[in-house]
Design an enzyme around this catalytic site. Structure first.
Site, PDB file in Angstrom:
ATOM      1  CD  GLU A 253       4.276  -0.964  -0.441  1.00  0.00           C
ATOM      2  OE1 GLU A 253       4.901  -0.911  -1.508  1.00  0.00           O
ATOM      3  OE2 GLU A 253       4.759  -1.458   0.597  1.00  0.00           O
ATOM      4  CB  THR A 297       8.580  -2.453  -3.410  1.00  0.00           C
ATOM      5  OG1 THR A 297       7.847  -2.003  -2.294  1.00  0.00           O
ATOM      6  CG2 THR A 297       7.685  -2.471  -4.632  1.00  0.00           C
ATOM      7  CG  HIS A 412       4.991   2.253   2.138  1.00  0.00           C
ATOM      8  ND1 HIS A 412       5.708   2.569   3.271  1.00  0.00           N
ATOM      9  CD2 HIS A 412       5.851   1.613   1.319  1.00  0.00           C
ATOM     10  CE1 HIS A 412       6.943   2.142   3.133  1.00  0.00           C
ATOM     11  NE2 HIS A 412       7.063   1.553   1.957  1.00  0.00           N
ATOM     12  CG  ASP A 471       4.850  -4.818  -2.142  1.00  0.00           C
ATOM     13  OD1 ASP A 471       4.080  -5.076  -1.200  1.00  0.00           O
ATOM     14  OD2 ASP A 471       5.465  -3.738  -2.249  1.00  0.00           O
ATOM     15  CG  HIS A 472       6.804  -6.142   0.847  1.00  0.00           C
ATOM     16  ND1 HIS A 472       6.363  -5.397   1.909  1.00  0.00           N
ATOM     17  CD2 HIS A 472       7.109  -5.251  -0.132  1.00  0.00           C
ATOM     18  CE1 HIS A 472       6.430  -4.117   1.598  1.00  0.00           C
ATOM     19  NE2 HIS A 472       6.865  -3.987   0.349  1.00  0.00           N
TER      20      HIS A 472
HETATM   21  C1  GP9 Z   1       8.926   2.902  -3.031  1.00  0.00           C
HETATM   22  C2  GP9 Z   1       7.903   1.851  -2.894  1.00  0.00           C
HETATM   23  C3  GP9 Z   1       7.805   1.340  -1.508  1.00  0.00           C
HETATM   24  O1  GP9 Z   1       9.127   3.336  -4.309  1.00  0.00           O
HETATM   25  O2  GP9 Z   1       8.151   0.857  -3.813  1.00  0.00           O
HETATM   26  O3  GP9 Z   1       8.934   0.662  -1.154  1.00  0.00           O
HETATM   27  P1  GP9 Z   1       9.040  -0.389   0.015  1.00  0.00           P
HETATM   28  O4  GP9 Z   1       9.430   0.370   1.245  1.00  0.00           O
HETATM   29  O5  GP9 Z   1       7.727  -1.075   0.178  1.00  0.00           O
HETATM   30  O6  GP9 Z   1      10.079  -1.301  -0.446  1.00  0.00           O
HETATM   31 MN    MN Z   2       6.431  -2.312  -0.854  1.00  0.00          MN
END
Ligand code: GP9
Ligand code: MN
Length: 633
Positions: A253, A297, A412, A471-472
């Site tokens: 994340e 994500t 996150h 992921d980003h």
């Molecule tokens: C939520 C997690 C986080 O299930 O994948 O989401 P994001 O806000 O990073 O897209």
């Molecule tokens: Mn994410």
């Protein structure tokens, strides 16, 4: 109803009864998580707002019998809508969507168990409907209204104000609630079940009409573009080298590359991943970009599993979760692989519970598969260390070969972490977001390290390929000032900003001995062909927009969803063309002016994004037989 000799009109009585009931359902019969007082407040006012708007339509009917009938049937239908959702929720912990109503498999699942989902006390659910019918039968009460036009208009204006107030609070609570549309639970708790259904219907009808109008005629053109511009005739260096190995994919994340091999006040931020950079069994891609947009994500999952681009607006997981895909898990399945996703969040988040079926993911270990307590959670839920610990038992029980994806959560936004879990200090700048980021990144790094240790104690490790991918981005452009301080730069230019979209990619192959730092340009779009080829899976008939990372014969650019790109020599950001050798501007795109060195690339990027969109909006894979040998060229 009569209070102190004054009659309360039936539409108001109905609104009050109906809102009370709705609130009780939201608050006590569904398992909706409320994280703060604002969410509590929105959940409380929403049923009243929607009921008053809904029932006050009655006052526009002149004839009192029509008013009465409207109120009666509105109460009945509204109750049925809530009740069907409740029954569905008892089985699926999710809310109904329009496609689901027409999905036979779901209805069949529900059909067999429906009796066990109906409780005797559900009859109380209809009490208000009975009261309304009873009151309305009594002619003497005469509870209908005969308002003047002015009063009606006033009532309508009040309704609109209430509605905008509710939506305003919802948007404040969850910015971009409607455009990003991330979760049904969020939608329901912020705008209520009824507006959620209206919203769902609007999105679905747009999607459906685009799909109906599409046919397979565009496919040959798309295929020949792919054959000419993307697919390589040469074989990948690693084709089939790791046939039969498991794939353990860690979606980390919000981890960006700028933290890798970097320090904060003299401390390494990611000691474990830094070690991997120089590890003999690990390929580290230092110029690997995420290609996500609003779907965050879920977009990164979409791009990696399909090698297609996400949507420019909204989350494709949500809007096109019903499409046919030819995703990596499906292609792996043909080779006897089992696939699972591990993620300790609500399963309907990003519509994962639905789209995963269409990506051919066999099992989803969601929030319910984990023991989550106050002690082992922070921010978005279960902390990454207990997440990996608790996942081990599942991982050890699944059949090999497998493709298992782990999606971490602790790093996150807003990057909360208790003192006891912090191994590095916070940064000190005007951005709390950036300040908090470093300790949570470090925490995830430690969690991944522990996961590696646990894996090494099992035979799984030697027989797997472990991919770690950011992921980003986690730090948006709003924090550019603090970021420039941290990076010792005068400012973050659009060029720097694109460079900050690099996320780490590690491909760790126990026993390979050939690991190295790879500097070539790479993006999430490349993972599907890369992984499949390592496992010896042929992609000749597949339709995708990425390249095998172990090929040298590759497309010349990495495209971003907003139309920007990066190539070996140039980078385009916000219409400005930069020379990558020195980061200097070499021209600006405009309608009239001369072409810049970026212009020919921009055209290709546009074509490619359009082709990907056509596949998704038209659901074109329903017209493709991926097993036939006709590549369409
Ligand atoms: C939520 C997690 C986080 O299930 O994948 O989401 P994001 O806000 O990073 O897209
Ligand atoms: Mn994410």
């Amino acid at each position: 109803m009569v209070v102190k000799g004054k009659k309360i009109p039936l539409f108001l009585t109905a609104s009050i009864l109906f809102s009370l009931k709705t609130y009780i359902v939201y608050r006590f019969m569904l398992n909706i998580e409320l994280e703060n007082m604002l969410q509590e407040f929105i959940l409380l006012i929403n049923p009243f707002v929607s009921s008053i708007i809904f029932f006050s339509i009655a006052i526009w009917f002149k004839k009192s019998s029509r008013q009465i009938n409207f109120i009666r049937y509105a109460a009945l239908i509204g109750t049925l809508v809530i009740y069907f959702n409740l029954v569905f929720y008892r089985s699926f912990t999710d809310f109904l969507t329009i496609p689901q109503l027409f999905q036979t498999s779901n209805t069949a699942d529900l059909g067999t168990s429906v009796l066990s989902l109906i409780k005797f006390y559900d009859v109380f659910f209809f009490v208000d409907v009975v009261i309304i019918w009873y009151l309305s039968k009594n002619k003497e009460l005469n509870l209908t209204t005969n308002y003047t036009k002015r009063r009606k208009t006033f009532a309508f204006a009040v309704s609109l104000m209430l509605l905008s107030g509710n939506f305003f609070l919802a948007e404040m609570e969850r910015p971009q609630l409607f455009t990003r549309a991330f979760d049904r639970e969020y939608l329901v708790k912020n705008i209520g079940l009824f507006y959620y259904h209206i919203y769902d219907a609007a999105v679905q009808s747009k999607v459906k009409s685009q799909r109906v109008l599409a046919d397979g005629n565009k496919l040959p053109e798309i295929k020949s573009y792919i054959n000419e511009e993307i697919r390589s005739n040469k074989q990948s260096k690693l084709m089939g080298t790791y046939e039969g190995r498991n794939v353990i994919f860690i979606s980390a994340e919000s981890i960006q590359s700028f933290v890798i091999q970097n320090t904060l006040y003299g401390d390494e931020i990611t000691p474990f991943m830094n070690q991997l950079v120089n590890d003999k069994d690990t390929y580290y891609f230092e110029n690997f970009y995420h290609q996500t947009q609003q779907g965050k994500t879920s977009d990164s999952e979409f791009v990696t599993e399909n090698s297609l681009y996400p949507s420019s607006r909204g989350a494709v997981f949500f809007t096109h979760g019903e499409n046919e895909y030819h995703a990596m898990p499906e292609m792996l399945e043909e080779k006897g692989y089992y696939s699972a996703v591990f993620h300790a969040n609500n399963k309907s988040f990003w519509n994962r519970d639905q789209i995963y079926n269409n990506l051919a993911i066999d099992d989803f270990y969601d929030r319910d598969a984990y023991e989550i307590t106050d002690e082992n959670s922070v921010g978005w839920g279960l902390k990454d260390k207990p997440f990996f610990e608790q996942s081990m038992k599942y991982l050890q029980s699944i059949e090999e070969p497998f493709y298992a994806k782990f999606i971490t959560l602790t790093n996150h936004f807003p990057f909360e972490l208790g003192e006891e879990d912090r191994s590095v200090e916070k940064y000190d700048s005007n951005s709390n977001t950036l300040n908090n980021y470093f300790p949570t990144v470090r925490y995830t790094d430690e969690a991944i390290e522990q996961f590696f240790h646990m894996l090494k104690q099992t035979p799984i490790y030697e027989n797997s390929i472990i991919v770690i991918m950011g992921d980003h981005d986690g730090i948006s452009a709003n924090h550019n000032k603090a970021m420039s301080e941290y990076l010792n730069k005068e400012e973050i230019t659009p060029y720097d900003y694109v460079q900050l979209q690099r996320v780490p990619l590690f491909i760790h192959i126990p026993g390979s001995n050939e690991g190295k730092v790879m500097s070539k340009l790479a993006g999430q779009i490349d993972l599907k062909p890369t992984i499949l080829h390592m496992l010896g899976i042929d992609t000749t008939n597949d339709i995708y927009f990425g390249n095998d990372l172990f090929h040298n014969d590759r497309k010349e650019f990495i495209a971003f969803r907003n139309g920007d790109f990066v190539s070996e020599n140039y980078l385009s950001a916000s219409g400005i063309c930069y020379d990558r050798s020195n980061g200097e501007e070499v021209g600006t795109e405009s309608e009239t002016a001369e072409e810049t060195p970026c212009t020919p690339f921009l055209k290709k990027v546009e074509t490619e994004l359009e082709y990907s969109d056509e596949i998704i909006y038209g659901d074109l894979f329903r017209f493709v037989d991926f097993n036939s040998n006709d590549t369409g060229s």
